[in-house]
Design an enzyme around this catalytic site. Structure first.
Site, PDB file in Angstrom:
ATOM      1  N   GLY A 130     -18.598  -2.046  43.649  1.00 24.81           N
ATOM      2  CA  GLY A 130     -17.949  -3.338  43.521  1.00 24.81           C
ATOM      3  C   GLY A 130     -17.647  -3.907  44.893  1.00 24.81           C
ATOM      4  O   GLY A 130     -17.490  -3.166  45.863  1.00 24.81           O
ATOM      5  N   HIS A 151      -8.199  -7.225  44.594  1.00 26.03           N
ATOM      6  CA  HIS A 151      -8.604  -7.831  45.871  1.00 26.03           C
ATOM      7  C   HIS A 151      -8.416  -9.355  45.836  1.00 26.03           C
ATOM      8  O   HIS A 151      -8.004  -9.953  46.829  1.00 26.03           O
ATOM      9  CB  HIS A 151     -10.067  -7.524  46.198  1.00 26.03           C
ATOM     10  N   GLN A 163     -13.528  -9.413  50.677  1.00 28.20           N
ATOM     11  CA  GLN A 163     -14.011  -8.285  51.474  1.00 28.20           C
ATOM     12  C   GLN A 163     -15.155  -8.669  52.402  1.00 28.20           C
ATOM     13  O   GLN A 163     -15.537  -7.889  53.258  1.00 28.20           O
ATOM     14  CB  GLN A 163     -14.451  -7.133  50.572  1.00 28.20           C
ATOM     15  N   CYS A 188     -12.556   2.519  48.758  1.00 32.25           N
ATOM     16  CA  CYS A 188     -12.747   1.071  48.925  1.00 32.25           C
ATOM     17  C   CYS A 188     -13.608   0.844  50.157  1.00 32.25           C
ATOM     18  O   CYS A 188     -13.380   1.461  51.204  1.00 32.25           O
ATOM     19  CB  CYS A 188     -11.390   0.391  49.079  1.00 32.25           C
ATOM     20  N   LEU A 189     -14.568  -0.049  50.037  1.00 25.92           N
ATOM     21  CA  LEU A 189     -15.464  -0.337  51.157  1.00 25.92           C
ATOM     22  C   LEU A 189     -14.721  -0.902  52.364  1.00 25.92           C
ATOM     23  O   LEU A 189     -15.192  -0.774  53.488  1.00 25.92           O
ATOM     24  CB  LEU A 189     -16.569  -1.299  50.714  1.00 25.92           C
ATOM     25  N   HIS A 193      -9.837  -2.945  40.243  1.00 28.11           N
ATOM     26  CA  HIS A 193      -9.823  -2.806  41.699  1.00 28.11           C
ATOM     27  C   HIS A 193     -10.258  -4.115  42.363  1.00 28.11           C
ATOM     28  O   HIS A 193      -9.592  -4.611  43.282  1.00 28.11           O
ATOM     29  CB  HIS A 193     -10.764  -1.656  42.106  1.00 28.11           C
ATOM     30  N   GLU A 194     -11.356  -4.685  41.881  1.00 27.52           N
ATOM     31  CA  GLU A 194     -11.871  -5.929  42.487  1.00 27.52           C
ATOM     32  C   GLU A 194     -10.951  -7.109  42.184  1.00 27.52           C
ATOM     33  O   GLU A 194     -10.732  -7.964  43.046  1.00 27.52           O
ATOM     34  CB  GLU A 194     -13.300  -6.209  42.026  1.00 27.52           C
TER      35      GLU A 194
END
Length: 170
Positions: A43, A134, A48, A88-89, A130-131
């Site tokens: 994701g 963000h 991000q 997380c990226l 999670h997304e």
């Protein structure tokens, strides 16, 4: 297009709703899917990549781009609770236990402007939450268990120091 890392301010901003789906939105979404796949993520939210709009991409099954983009998403219903490791990226190398809702009914628009309503469970439900966090300026470290947060504290300090160092004028 690059992934923004913690503690970049854009990660804490509430993203603005997308009011138009045009060629630019489609192109950026396509690049986000490519980037997410290239770095082996499941994701990626627009903030991000430094784009503060309510859009994210998720891919846990290798669908085509149109099926992976979610615009102006929301959660309509929630059921159950589960705890699992997340990463997380925007937080390279950091993992931690996070409690999430197990099953969710969600609503969003796809790149064709069609409304989507679906029920998600397990990994897809976790990724969606999670997304969506963000897009609201909430990070997975905010939801980590106290033990996980403590275990990651040194890595978080290193990310903060690296971010400051990269922004010091020479």
């Amino acid at each position: 297009m690059n992934i923004v890392t913690y503690p970049a301010p854009v990660l804490r901003q509430k993203a603005k709703p997308l009011t138009e789906i045009n060629a630019d939105v489609y192109k950026k979404a396509e690049k986000m899917v490519e980037l997410m796949r290239r770095v082996h993520g499941i994701g990626l939210a627009a903030p991000q990549v430094g784009w503060s709009v309510r859009l994210f991409v998720i891919d846990v099954v290798g669908n085509n781009v149109d099926d992976n983009v979610f615009i102006n998403p929301s959660i309509m219903e929630e059921a159950g609770e589960t705890s699992n490791e997340e990463g997380c990226l925007s937080f390279p190398g950091i993992m931690g236990k996070v409690i999430r809702t197990h099953k969710i009914k969600v609503c969003a628009y796809n790149l064709n402007g069609q409304k989507i309503e679906v029920v998600l469970e397990d990994l897809l439900a976790r990724a969606w939450q999670h997304e969506l966090d963000h897009l609201n300026g909430c990070l997975f470290i905010d939801r980590m268990s106290p033990a996980s947060r403590l275990a990651a504290s040194q890595q978080l300090k290193e990310l903060e120091q690296s971010y400051k160092k990269d922004r010091v004028p020479v």
